[in-house]
Design a protein around this motif. Structure first.
Motif, PDB file in Angstrom:
ATOM      1  N   MET A   1      63.484  13.735 -18.239  1.00  0.00           N
ATOM      2  CA  MET A   1      64.903  13.472 -18.437  1.00  0.00           C
ATOM      3  C   MET A   1      65.236  11.976 -18.332  1.00  0.00           C
ATOM      4  O   MET A   1      66.175  11.501 -18.945  1.00  0.00           O
ATOM      5  CB  MET A   1      65.733  14.234 -17.399  1.00  0.00           C
ATOM      6  N   ALA A   2      64.454  11.253 -17.517  1.00  0.00           N
ATOM      7  CA  ALA A   2      64.679   9.818 -17.301  1.00  0.00           C
ATOM      8  C   ALA A   2      63.354   9.165 -16.926  1.00  0.00           C
ATOM      9  O   ALA A   2      62.426   9.829 -16.467  1.00  0.00           O
ATOM     10  CB  ALA A   2      65.706   9.589 -16.201  1.00  0.00           C
ATOM     11  N   VAL A   3      63.289   7.869 -17.140  1.00  0.00           N
ATOM     12  CA  VAL A   3      62.094   7.088 -16.816  1.00  0.00           C
ATOM     13  C   VAL A   3      62.537   5.868 -16.016  1.00  0.00           C
ATOM     14  O   VAL A   3      63.468   5.162 -16.404  1.00  0.00           O
ATOM     15  CB  VAL A   3      61.361   6.628 -18.098  1.00  0.00           C
ATOM     16  N   ARG A   4      61.882   5.650 -14.869  1.00  0.00           N
ATOM     17  CA  ARG A   4      62.105   4.429 -14.095  1.00  0.00           C
ATOM     18  C   ARG A   4      60.884   3.544 -14.292  1.00  0.00           C
ATOM     19  O   ARG A   4      59.754   3.982 -14.095  1.00  0.00           O
ATOM     20  CB  ARG A   4      62.262   4.748 -12.607  1.00  0.00           C
TER      21      ARG A   4
ATOM     22  N   THR B   1      66.098   1.865 -15.024  1.00  0.00           N
ATOM     23  CA  THR B   1      66.068   3.314 -15.146  1.00  0.00           C
ATOM     24  C   THR B   1      66.700   3.661 -16.482  1.00  0.00           C
ATOM     25  O   THR B   1      67.800   3.214 -16.792  1.00  0.00           O
ATOM     26  CB  THR B   1      66.842   3.996 -14.010  1.00  0.00           C
ATOM     27  N   LEU B   2      65.991   4.453 -17.268  1.00  0.00           N
ATOM     28  CA  LEU B   2      66.451   4.840 -18.594  1.00  0.00           C
ATOM     29  C   LEU B   2      66.698   6.344 -18.626  1.00  0.00           C
ATOM     30  O   LEU B   2      65.784   7.133 -18.389  1.00  0.00           O
ATOM     31  CB  LEU B   2      65.388   4.486 -19.643  1.00  0.00           C
ATOM     32  N   GLU B   3      67.937   6.741 -18.909  1.00  0.00           N
ATOM     33  CA  GLU B   3      68.270   8.147 -19.119  1.00  0.00           C
ATOM     34  C   GLU B   3      67.942   8.447 -20.580  1.00  0.00           C
ATOM     35  O   GLU B   3      68.434   7.763 -21.478  1.00  0.00           O
ATOM     36  CB  GLU B   3      69.759   8.394 -18.862  1.00  0.00           C
ATOM     37  N   LEU B   4      67.126   9.449 -20.823  1.00  0.00           N
ATOM     38  CA  LEU B   4      66.724   9.757 -22.192  1.00  0.00           C
ATOM     39  C   LEU B   4      67.769  10.631 -22.874  1.00  0.00           C
ATOM     40  O   LEU B   4      68.212  11.637 -22.318  1.00  0.00           O
ATOM     41  CB  LEU B   4      65.367  10.465 -22.193  1.00  0.00           C
ATOM     42  N   ASP B   5      68.161  10.273 -24.091  1.00  0.00           N
ATOM     43  CA  ASP B   5      69.113  11.078 -24.855  1.00  0.00           C
ATOM     44  C   ASP B   5      68.503  12.439 -25.207  1.00  0.00           C
ATOM     45  O   ASP B   5      69.181  13.449 -25.217  1.00  0.00           O
ATOM     46  CB  ASP B   5      69.529  10.356 -26.131  1.00  0.00           C
TER      47      ASP B   5
ATOM     48  N   ALA C   1      60.805  14.273  -9.383  1.00  0.00           N
ATOM     49  CA  ALA C   1      60.321  13.026  -9.979  1.00  0.00           C
ATOM     50  C   ALA C   1      58.884  12.815  -9.543  1.00  0.00           C
ATOM     51  O   ALA C   1      58.460  13.320  -8.505  1.00  0.00           O
ATOM     52  CB  ALA C   1      61.186  11.843  -9.539  1.00  0.00           C
TER      53      ALA C   1
ATOM     54  N   GLU D   1      61.279  11.271 -14.307  1.00  0.00           N
ATOM     55  CA  GLU D   1      62.231  12.136 -13.629  1.00  0.00           C
ATOM     56  C   GLU D   1      62.434  13.390 -14.466  1.00  0.00           C
ATOM     57  O   GLU D   1      62.771  13.313 -15.650  1.00  0.00           O
ATOM     58  CB  GLU D   1      63.571  11.422 -13.436  1.00  0.00           C
TER      59      GLU D   1
ATOM     60  N   PRO E   1      65.251  14.760 -24.015  1.00  0.00           N
ATOM     61  CA  PRO E   1      64.115  14.895 -23.105  1.00  0.00           C
ATOM     62  C   PRO E   1      62.786  14.897 -23.869  1.00  0.00           C
ATOM     63  O   PRO E   1      62.690  15.474 -24.951  1.00  0.00           O
ATOM     64  CB  PRO E   1      64.368  16.233 -22.410  1.00  0.00           C
TER      65      PRO E   1
END
Length: 88
Positions: A33-36, A13-17, A58, A53, A19
């Motif tokens: 906001m995030a990518v799994r 899971t990557l939280e994007l700095d 999501a 996400e 969006p």
């Protein structure tokens, strides 16, 4: 005892700095906001499942969706090295 590997999975899971925009199949563009990402290596196929996400929900990215360049780069960057053994 012997065994044969049937499937190997790798999930991140990557939280994007910052969006990023993503347009879904019905034409809605929202900020991700995030990518799994789930990589599955099996004897049947190399498979990648992606969930985006948003701030309030999501959604699974369907295999027929156009994948933007920023998402393709994340998928390629984090793809694990394949197993060194033969899957059967």
């Amino acid at each position: 005892m012997t065994a044969t590997v049937r499937q190997v999975q790798h999930r991140i899971t990557l939280e994007l700095d910052t969006p990023q925009p993503f347009t879904d199949l019905v034409g809605r563009t929202r900020k991700v906001m995030a990518v799994r990402i789930e990589y599955g290596l099996s004897s049947i196929a190399d498979r990648v499942d992606v969930v985006v996400e948003y701030a309030d929900s999501a959604a699974l990215v369907p295999p027929v969706a156009d994948i933007p360049n920023w998402m393709q780069a994340l998928i390629a960057e984090h793809k694990p090295a394949g197993p060194t053994y033969r899957l059967t």
